[in-house]
Design a protein around this motif. Structure first.
Motif, mmCIF file in Angstrom:
data_model
loop_
_atom_site.group_PDB
_atom_site.id
_atom_site.type_symbol
_atom_site.label_atom_id
_atom_site.label_comp_id
_atom_site.label_asym_id
_atom_site.label_seq_id
_atom_site.Cartn_x
_atom_site.Cartn_y
_atom_site.Cartn_z
ATOM 1 N N GLN A 177 0.584 -1.204 -0.295
ATOM 2 C CA GLN A 177 -0.061 -0.509 -0.034
ATOM 3 C C GLN A 177 0.910 1.016 -0.545
ATOM 4 O O GLN A 177 1.573 1.354 0.596
ATOM 5 C CB GLN A 177 -0.772 -0.298 1.362
ATOM 6 N N TYR A 178 0.612 2.232 -1.296
ATOM 7 C CA TYR A 178 1.950 3.663 -0.995
ATOM 8 C C TYR A 178 1.177 4.465 -1.163
ATOM 9 O O TYR A 178 -0.127 4.314 -1.928
ATOM 10 C CB TYR A 178 2.659 2.964 -2.140
ATOM 11 N N ARG A 179 1.401 5.572 -0.986
ATOM 12 C CA ARG A 179 0.929 6.730 -1.344
ATOM 13 C C ARG A 179 1.364 7.383 -2.595
ATOM 14 O O ARG A 179 2.153 7.565 -2.897
ATOM 15 C CB ARG A 179 1.536 7.628 -0.417
ATOM 16 N N ALA A 180 0.476 6.583 -3.819
ATOM 17 C CA ALA A 180 0.019 7.267 -5.013
ATOM 18 C C ALA A 180 0.583 8.470 -5.461
ATOM 19 O O ALA A 180 1.360 8.802 -6.508
ATOM 20 C CB ALA A 180 -1.030 6.311 -5.692
ATOM 21 N N ASP A 181 0.240 9.226 -4.389
ATOM 22 C CA ASP A 181 0.366 10.722 -5.100
ATOM 23 C C ASP A 181 1.556 11.241 -5.239
ATOM 24 O O ASP A 181 2.316 11.948 -5.474
ATOM 25 C CB ASP A 181 -0.968 11.481 -4.699
ATOM 26 N N LEU A 182 2.137 11.454 -3.745
ATOM 27 C CA LEU A 182 3.797 11.143 -3.521
ATOM 28 C C LEU A 182 4.797 10.244 -5.016
ATOM 29 O O LEU A 182 5.440 11.228 -4.758
ATOM 30 C CB LEU A 182 3.466 10.745 -2.075
ATOM 31 N N VAL A 223 6.721 12.605 4.167
ATOM 32 C CA VAL A 223 6.565 11.933 5.371
ATOM 33 C C VAL A 223 7.134 12.597 5.466
ATOM 34 O O VAL A 223 7.923 12.386 5.595
ATOM 35 C CB VAL A 223 5.611 10.555 4.825
ATOM 36 N N ARG A 224 7.238 11.575 7.059
ATOM 37 C CA ARG A 224 8.211 11.573 7.881
ATOM 38 C C ARG A 224 9.144 10.666 7.678
ATOM 39 O O ARG A 224 10.425 10.329 7.927
ATOM 40 C CB ARG A 224 8.272 11.305 9.537
ATOM 41 N N TYR A 225 8.946 9.564 6.999
ATOM 42 C CA TYR A 225 8.997 7.813 6.850
ATOM 43 C C TYR A 225 9.054 7.075 5.317
ATOM 44 O O TYR A 225 7.595 7.412 5.721
ATOM 45 C CB TYR A 225 9.667 7.252 8.052
ATOM 46 N N GLY A 226 10.001 7.037 4.693
ATOM 47 C CA GLY A 226 9.564 6.433 3.596
ATOM 48 C C GLY A 226 8.635 5.006 3.655
ATOM 49 O O GLY A 226 7.811 4.505 2.615
ATOM 50 N N VAL A 290 15.571 1.326 8.146
ATOM 51 C CA VAL A 290 15.439 2.067 7.276
ATOM 52 C C VAL A 290 14.179 2.780 7.589
ATOM 53 O O VAL A 290 13.403 3.716 6.896
ATOM 54 C CB VAL A 290 15.730 2.503 5.972
ATOM 55 N N ALA A 291 12.912 1.504 7.896
ATOM 56 C CA ALA A 291 12.350 2.402 8.543
ATOM 57 C C ALA A 291 11.643 3.071 9.641
ATOM 58 O O ALA A 291 12.480 3.186 10.900
ATOM 59 C CB ALA A 291 11.005 0.706 8.577
ATOM 60 N N ASP A 292 10.273 3.722 9.546
ATOM 61 C CA ASP A 292 10.045 4.701 11.226
ATOM 62 C C ASP A 292 9.872 3.854 12.488
ATOM 63 O O ASP A 292 9.709 1.915 12.254
ATOM 64 C CB ASP A 292 8.732 4.753 10.825
ATOM 65 N N PRO A 293 10.871 4.603 12.677
ATOM 66 C CA PRO A 293 11.863 3.746 14.757
ATOM 67 C C PRO A 293 10.487 3.193 15.402
ATOM 68 O O PRO A 293 10.383 2.308 16.440
ATOM 69 C CB PRO A 293 12.356 4.601 15.145
ATOM 70 N N GLY A 310 -0.092 9.715 7.601
ATOM 71 C CA GLY A 310 0.623 10.834 6.468
ATOM 72 C C GLY A 310 1.711 10.412 6.994
ATOM 73 O O GLY A 310 3.348 10.843 6.667
ATOM 74 N N ARG A 311 2.513 9.673 8.000
ATOM 75 C CA ARG A 311 3.686 10.040 8.546
ATOM 76 C C ARG A 311 5.076 9.095 7.754
ATOM 77 O O ARG A 311 5.634 9.552 7.560
ATOM 78 C CB ARG A 311 3.348 8.943 10.417
ATOM 79 N N ILE A 312 4.066 7.675 7.218
ATOM 80 C CA ILE A 312 5.005 7.214 6.109
ATOM 81 C C ILE A 312 4.314 6.873 4.286
ATOM 82 O O ILE A 312 2.626 7.095 3.997
ATOM 83 C CB ILE A 312 4.623 5.600 6.659
ATOM 84 N N ALA A 313 4.951 6.667 3.276
ATOM 85 C CA ALA A 313 4.492 6.684 2.426
ATOM 86 C C ALA A 313 4.544 5.631 1.788
ATOM 87 O O ALA A 313 3.358 5.352 0.995
ATOM 88 C CB ALA A 313 6.389 7.353 1.923
ATOM 89 N N MET A 314 4.597 4.201 2.470
ATOM 90 C CA MET A 314 4.407 2.895 2.306
ATOM 91 C C MET A 314 4.543 1.951 2.947
ATOM 92 O O MET A 314 5.141 2.425 4.296
ATOM 93 C CB MET A 314 5.077 2.497 0.849
ATOM 94 N N CYS A 315 3.832 0.990 2.877
ATOM 95 C CA CYS A 315 3.452 0.302 3.706
ATOM 96 C C CYS A 315 2.984 -1.600 2.729
ATOM 97 O O CYS A 315 1.838 -1.112 2.165
ATOM 98 C CB CYS A 315 3.005 0.273 5.567
ATOM 99 N N PRO A 316 3.889 -2.628 3.904
ATOM 100 C CA PRO A 316 3.052 -3.760 3.276
ATOM 101 C C PRO A 316 2.150 -4.128 4.968
ATOM 102 O O PRO A 316 2.236 -4.083 5.963
ATOM 103 C CB PRO A 316 3.651 -5.105 3.832
ATOM 104 N N ASN A 317 0.461 -4.020 4.210
ATOM 105 C CA ASN A 317 -0.392 -4.107 5.340
ATOM 106 C C ASN A 317 -1.532 -5.451 4.201
ATOM 107 O O ASN A 317 -1.726 -5.522 3.706
ATOM 108 C CB ASN A 317 -1.177 -3.324 5.591
ATOM 109 N N TRP A 318 -2.504 -5.838 5.513
ATOM 110 C CA TRP A 318 -3.704 -6.369 4.880
ATOM 111 C C TRP A 318 -4.785 -5.175 4.344
ATOM 112 O O TRP A 318 -4.766 -4.076 4.697
ATOM 113 C CB TRP A 318 -4.696 -6.863 5.897
ATOM 114 N N HIS A 319 -4.996 -6.163 2.812
ATOM 115 C CA HIS A 319 -5.166 -5.673 1.741
ATOM 116 C C HIS A 319 -7.072 -4.636 2.416
ATOM 117 O O HIS A 319 -7.274 -3.574 1.904
ATOM 118 C CB HIS A 319 -6.036 -6.654 1.069
#
Length: 486
Positions: A177-182, A223-226, A290-293, A310-319
């Motif tokens: 899941q990722y911020r397509a706009d960014l 975002v604060r972290y990628g 390199v991820a958000d601590p 809006g803290r992170i730009a992307m992540c793996p998570n449940w759909h």
């Protein structure tokens, strides 16, 4: 704007528990003499158990929230009343274990988690093929082919392909899941700096994912972290790591896909001490560096909230977090299959089926089958998908072929979980599916895995030490399981 729909895990805790379902009547007493349900002489196969009351015990999930809000059509169709009791999963497992051991059936219909209910207690569940083959009851075995194949196997079978103990009920699957706009905003700079197209796609690798995350860390204040991860010392950490493990060609046991698909009492020696698993753990350690601590404090809910904030730009998570994403970040989120590793892309499947207690008496069992059949039917799954009370993602392929569902895969969508359809279709292919081991002792193994991974992430163990210690612990756990099973 579409109202927020409740997503997969724990967001529904307390929303249904003791609510609308119990309004239909109290639970059946456990101390009275057992009496079977009454069977009526009627040509209407759906009405032959009218007057029966069933109890369905479930984890707090989106499909159950939708079912609880939509029981009236079932009662009108069958004359059967259903009480739904929802619990946190560990509490559910305890109640189901006690109920099955009692020889009674306080709960006729059971949310059969594949790892904590189906694997250890499959002998306490009914083979649903027998009910589907009964000409006096609705449904037929051939209808099982409508379920997504990997889901029917993972949630419904144990030890053999010849029996089906549960029908697929929910289907959470981990995707990118990722911020397509960014990604669109920074595409050209990212591509120039990184030397590859950063747009998530089938050829994107985990190494590229890490590079993208680092780029966001270093080059933008949007975002604060990628990236962020569900790396709390919890089941979520095992899930998050497993995607990387399988992508690197590692596994928990030999023939791991079959152990996840069909299940096994004796899975053999744990493989986590092998080179591919250690390589996966080393990469995961680099990724988390390199991820958000705060990732080490998040399960799936915490991660989902951070992404929406809006803290992170992307992540793996449940759909199924798509519904919440679209409510908070409408049109700004993209969904893709998880990246490839050296061996493949792997996307962990977290679905569960519903089954019937083998302690049910004959007529009671028939009534329970009517509910299980109805609750997983195409029309009901479509209503759940549209439900304002929650609703999960369909487990039947025929639902995805409906014109209104196909249309919902594009924005604007009245069924926001369907925006992930392209990603989950890819994730559910056998070559991309991630299935954790379906073994009776998995709960203890899971704890061993996330405990050692947590030690690794805080620097108390190297990847090699963490994997070797985990393998040794799992071997001791499964050895006890074989002895108990024997």
């Amino acid at each position: 704007m579409t109202k927020p729909r409740l997503s997969r895990r724990r967001l529904l805790r307390g929303a249904v528990a003791g609510g609308a379902a119990l309004a239909a009547g109290g639970l059946l007493g456990g101390c009275t003499a057992r009496q079977d349900a009454r069977r009526l002489a009627t040509d209407d196969r759906w009405r032959q158990f009218a007057g029966t009351t069933l109890n369905f015990i479930s984890e707090n999930t989106a499909p159950t929230a939708a079912i609880a809000a939509d029981l009236a059509p079932f009662t009108e169709l069958t004359g059967i009343r259903v009480n739904i009791v929802t619990l946190e999963l560990s509490a559910l497992v305890q109640k189901v274990a006690l109920d099955l051991a009692s020889g009674q059936a306080q709960y006729q219909v059971i949310y059969a988690d594949p790892y904590q209910v189906l694997a250890p207690y499959s002998k306490g569940l009914v083979d649903l093929r027998e009910l589907a083959a009964d000409p006096t009851l609705p449904g037929e075995v051939a209808d099982f082919a409508d379920f997504v194949p990997v889901q029917l196997d993972a949630t419904g079978r144990f030890g053999t392909e010849d029996k089906v103990f549960a029908l697929p009920y929910d289907s959470p699957t981990m995707i990118w899941q990722y911020r397509a706009d960014l990604f669109d905003k920074h595409h050209d700079r990212m591509a120039a700096d990184l030397g590859f197209d950063p747009t998530p796609g089938d050829d994107t690798t985990w190494e590229q994912y890490l590079a993208i995350a680092r780029w966001f860390n270093d080059n933008t204040d949007d975002v604060r972290y990628g990236t962020g991860h569900q790396a709390k010392q919890h089941d979520s950490l095992m899930c998050d790591f497993s995607n990387v493990l399988w992508a690197h060609g590692g596994d928990y046991f030999a023939n791991g896909f079959e152990v996840g698909r069909i299940g096994a009492v004796e899975p053999g020696r744990c493989l986590l001490a092998e080179d591919r698993a250690i390589e996966a753990a080393a990469f995961y350690q680099r990724l988390l560096s390199v991820a958000d601590p705060a990732s080490r404090t998040w399960d799936w809910d915490g991660l989902g909230a951070a992404f929406r904030a809006g803290r992170i730009a992307m992540c793996p998570n449940w759909h199924e977090y798509a519904a919440n994403n679209e409510a908070v970040l409408p049109g700004r989120v993209g969904y893709a299959r998880l990246p490839r590793g050296p061996r493949r892309s792997a996307n962990i499947f977290g679905g569960t089926g519903i089954g019937i207690s083998a302690n049910t008496l004959p007529n009671e069992r028939g009534a329970a089958w009517l509910f299980v059949n109805w609750a997983t039917a195409r029309d009901v799954q479509l209503r759940n998908l549209q439900s304002e009370a929650g609703g999960g993602t369909p487990t039947r392929t025929s639902v995805y072929e409906l014109p209104e569902v196909r249309a919902a895969e594009q924005r604007p969508s009245a069924m926001p979980n369907m925006l992930t359809a392209g990603a989950v279709r890819q994730a559910w292919k056998p070559e991309n599916a991630g299935l954790r081991p379906k073994i009776p002792m998995w709960n203890e193994c899971d704890t061993a895995i996330y405990t050692q991974l947590s030690r690794m992430l805080v620097g108390d163990a190297t990847p090699e030490e963490a994997m070797r210690e985990t393998a040794e612990r799992i071997d001791r756990i499964t050895a006890r399981g074989w002895v108990a099973a024997g």
